[in-house]
Every structure is written in C-alpha cells, then in structure tokens.
Write an enzyme that holds these catalytic residues in place. Structure first.
Site, mmCIF file in Angstrom:
data_model
loop_
_atom_site.group_PDB
_atom_site.id
_atom_site.type_symbol
_atom_site.label_atom_id
_atom_site.label_comp_id
_atom_site.label_asym_id
_atom_site.label_seq_id
_atom_site.Cartn_x
_atom_site.Cartn_y
_atom_site.Cartn_z
ATOM 1 N N GLN A 184 0.815 -1.220 0.000
ATOM 2 C CA GLN A 184 0.000 0.000 0.000
ATOM 3 C C GLN A 184 0.850 1.272 0.000
ATOM 4 O O GLN A 184 0.338 2.356 -0.287
ATOM 5 C CB GLN A 184 -0.918 0.032 1.232
ATOM 6 C CG GLN A 184 -1.950 -1.083 1.284
ATOM 7 C CD GLN A 184 -3.061 -0.940 0.245
ATOM 8 O OE1 GLN A 184 -3.233 0.116 -0.370
ATOM 9 N NE2 GLN A 184 -3.805 -2.008 0.044
ATOM 10 N N CYS A 331 -19.348 -9.883 8.272
ATOM 11 C CA CYS A 331 -20.797 -10.037 8.383
ATOM 12 C C CYS A 331 -21.232 -9.524 9.745
ATOM 13 O O CYS A 331 -20.418 -9.240 10.610
ATOM 14 C CB CYS A 331 -21.240 -11.467 8.153
ATOM 15 S SG CYS A 331 -20.733 -12.583 9.433
HETATM 16 C C1 LIG Z 1 -3.039 -6.283 -1.342
HETATM 17 C C2 LIG Z 1 -2.023 -6.470 -0.279
HETATM 18 C C3 LIG Z 1 -1.228 -7.626 -0.229
HETATM 19 C C4 LIG Z 1 -1.401 -8.767 -1.199
HETATM 20 O O1 LIG Z 1 -0.998 -8.413 -2.486
HETATM 21 P P1 LIG Z 1 -1.398 -9.324 -3.726
HETATM 22 O O2 LIG Z 1 -0.555 -8.777 -4.830
HETATM 23 O O3 LIG Z 1 -2.855 -9.118 -3.940
HETATM 24 O O4 LIG Z 1 -1.045 -10.721 -3.395
HETATM 25 C C5 LIG Z 1 -0.291 -7.716 0.772
HETATM 26 N N1 LIG Z 1 -0.125 -6.734 1.671
HETATM 27 C C6 LIG Z 1 -0.867 -5.617 1.656
HETATM 28 C C7 LIG Z 1 -0.620 -4.557 2.668
HETATM 29 C C8 LIG Z 1 -1.839 -5.443 0.683
HETATM 30 O O5 LIG Z 1 -2.577 -4.347 0.676
#
Ligand SMILES: *Cc1c(COP(=O)(O)O)cnc(C)c1O
Length: 393
Positions: A184, A331
């Site tokens: 992120q 949920c």
């Molecule tokens: C989306 C995400 C992942 C996983 O990444 P992918 O490429 O979907 O396997 C791992 N860590 C964080 C913080 C993410 O936001």
C-alpha cells in the site's frame, strides 16, 4: 453492468483499475512481442528480455534500489511468503525468532503462523490506538535469536504509516533483517530502501494501477547481502530465487505503473489528499458521532476509515449500494469476522460493524466525492432513525 448502476469506486486499497497508459505499454507483449524472456537464441526472446530489464530498472528506481535487487513474483502475497519463509528456511539448526505486528496483511500473519507451527518463535507486537508500532516495544521484544522483523509499511485498512526509518535503524543495530510489506505504501509514500534501512520489501502491481497477478520483492544485495531460500524450484529465471517463465506483459505493466509515479507522485498526492479531506469534511458536516480511525497525520492520503456509532451493519451496507467500499466486518453477527486491524487498535466489535473504509484513487473525481458524501449521510441518518425506532419499541 449498466453504467448507470455502477457504484462509485472508493475501494482502492482492495485493488485499483489499470491505468490506460499501463495497458498501452503491456499490449504488444500479449501480441506480436510474445517471446519468452529466457529464449537467448532469437530476437523474440531478446526483445522480451530487454523489456523486462527496462521494467526492472523502473521498479528499482521508484524505491531507490539497484535493478539486480528486484525479483519478480506473482504479487505481494508471494513476496511476503518468500520473505518470511526465505529467511527462515535459510537458517539451519538454530533457534529462530521473528517479530511482526498484529495489524499485518493475512499474507504475513498466516505465513508467520505457519512458521510458528514449524517451531519458529513469533512475537506479534500490539500497536497504538492509531495503528503504529511502538519502537520501545519493538526493541524490548528483540531476543538473541531474533532473525527477522516484518512490519507493514502502510496499513491496508486504516492507512497508518509506520516509522520505517526508525525500525530500520533498530534492526541494523541488532543485526536483524528488516522486511516491509509496502503493497500500500509504494507510489504513495516516498521510499528509499537505502535511506530507510530496508532489507526486503514487497510490492504489488494491482495496488498501483498495474495488472493483477504480478509483483516484486526487493532483496538487498550489499550491507548486508540478504540471502533467501527459494520456495519454488525450476529453471534459473530470477537467479533461481523465483523460477518460472516470466510473466512478461505483467512485468512490463508493473514497470510502467512504477514509472508513472516517478513522473507525477507529488502533485497527485496533493490532489488525492484534498479529495480525501473533502470527503472527511463533508461527512463530519452532515453526521455527528463519527470516529476517524488510524493516525491523524501519519496516514495514507487516500485513506479514510470511519466508524459510525449506532448503525446496524446489514442495513448500513444495504444503504450504501451506490458505493463500492469495504466495511470493518465481514458479516453482522460472527465476532470472528471483525477486522483484526480494528480489533488491534481497540475499536469495539459493535463499532467495527459500523465502520467503512474509503480509499480514493487516481480517477476519483470531485463529483464522485460529493455524491459519496450525500449517499453516506443519507444512509447513516436512515440507519440511526431505524435503530432509535427499534429501541423505542
Ligand atoms: C493487497 C495487499 C497484499 C497482497 O498483495 P497481492 O498482490 O494481492 O497478493 C499484501 N499486503 C498488503 C498490505 C496489501 O494491501
């Protein structure tokens, strides 16, 4: 899906749409430039290999790494697995201890748990109510046999940014490898692996307007040189650390996605933050009793994680059908499905069920934010009226 029914997409922590510039860069590699980057005997292979080299440079440049320190994977999940398993499995007949946090992505948490089952000692550090790790707690948790510190750079739910530089300094002081899950953070936070003292870093293309199913791991090559035990075996692609025929179009897409950030990261950050603040301001104006989760300043500019008191989960989601957002619970009833991140920062189960994660993105418009404020304000009013009604009966 009818365009008129299309909800406003404010879930960019989950995934991002492909940038058209990225698609354009990838397209020839699905078509006439279909070569295998490992084919060394003809121009089809050379063309693919050259393009992969260029993409590797583009990824490296965005994080201040050397090109040879970038290994392509299928995404951040694989990169995280490779970081934790790769470090652990490289150590033989020695006690091992790994430090991570309670707010990691499942691809770190589940991997740590798997290692724990195999005899590795793991510490899951708690975080502050704003979602950051505490440096004193980190330092106190270090043991003589601590081999790895794995900390999420920026959180995918509450957007909190961890003090990577300070963590890097602590790791270095104790001779421990530092891995950061930056899925992120890449493109949103200025990252320089040298300046931050990061040894391993995970990247995902689909979180930065690139394609799904491709990512990378940065592996420090000097001061110190980090060695990972491969978790897949095959031919010698990616220096045998991650064998398998390269996903050339995906790699070109990841490279292009990184390259775009090189061009306009700062102006884009400014625009995104203004939109996010507009969303927060609008919600605060129309709705009382709201809590913004995460850190007030050390937070991704695209993130707004909000808890609304006194609303019922299912009804809230029904009334937010015009928006594509995530909630703090999978949920309404099962406590087990409450977000582990919200739990870790002390949000009650009840409030977690009234929590919405907004994440704006590159193609979000001012009109969409204005419309989102209207939708949420109306929804919360309706939900609160219903619950008051319910209570009076
Ligand atoms: C989306 C995400 C992942 C996983 O990444 P992918 O490429 O979907 O396997 C791992 N860590 C964080 C913080 C993410 O936001």
């Amino acid at each position: 899906m009818d365009i008129l029914m299309k909800p406003i997409y404010l879930d960019h922590h989950a995934t991002t749409p492909l940038d058209p510039r990225v698609f354009t860069a990838m397209e020839p590699y699905f078509k006439e430039r279909f070569g295998n980057a490992s084919s060394a005997t003809h121009p089809y292979g050379w063309q693919a290999a050259d393009a992969v080299d260029k993409a590797r440079d583009q990824v490296a440049k965005l994080i201040g790494a050397k090109s040879k320190e970038i290994i392509f994977t299928s995404g951040a999940t694989e990169s995280n697995n490779l970081a934790l398993f790769g470090v652990s499995k490289n150590i033989k007949n020695e006690p091992q201890h790994i430090i991570t946090t309670q707010v990691e992505h499942p691809s770190v948490l589940r991997t740590a748990e798997e290692l724990q089952e195999q005899g590795v000692e793991v510490t899951y550090l708690p975080v502050t109510s704003q979602g950051q790790i505490e440096l004193s707690a980190l330092e106190n948790s270090i043991k003589p046999h601590t081999k790895l510190i794995s900390v999420i750079f920026a959180n995918n739910e509450i957007g909190t940014i961890n003090p990577a530089k300070e963590i890097g300094a602590i790791a270095k002081k104790h001779g421990i490898i530092f891995h950061a899950d930056a899925a992120q953070a890449v493109g949103k936070v200025k990252i320089d692996v040298e300046a931050l003292g990061i040894d391993l870093l995970s990247i995902s293309a689909h979180k930065i307007y690139g394609p799904k199913g491709i990512g990378a791991i940065y592996i420090r090559s000097s001061n110190p040189r980090i060695k990972l035990k491969p978790q897949m075996f095959g031919a010698s692609q990616e220096r045998s650390i991650r064998p398998g025929t390269l996903n050339v179009p995906g790699i070109i897409g990841l490279g292009k996605a990184c390259d775009i950030y090189e061009l306009d990261m700062e102006t884009e950050e400014f625009r995104l933050k203004a939109l996010r603040d507009k969303l927060e301001f609008g919600l605060r104006q129309g709705i009382d009793n709201i809590t913004i989760n995460g850190h007030p300043s050390e937070r991704l500019s695209v993130n707004l994680n909000v808890s609304f008191a006194g609303v019922q989960h299912d009804m809230l989601l029904q009334n937010l059908a015009g928006l594509a957002v995530s909630s703090g619970a999978a949920c309404s009833s099962a406590a087990a499905k409450i977000s582990h991140v919200l739990k870790a920062i002390g949000v009650s189960d009840e409030l977690a069920r009234g929590t919405i994660r907004f994440a704006i993105g590159r193609f979000t418009t001012t009109e969409e934010i204005e419309r989102a404020v209207e939708i949420v304000t109306t929804a919360i009013k309706k939900c609160r009226e219903a619950s008051t009604f319910h209570m009076q009966r």
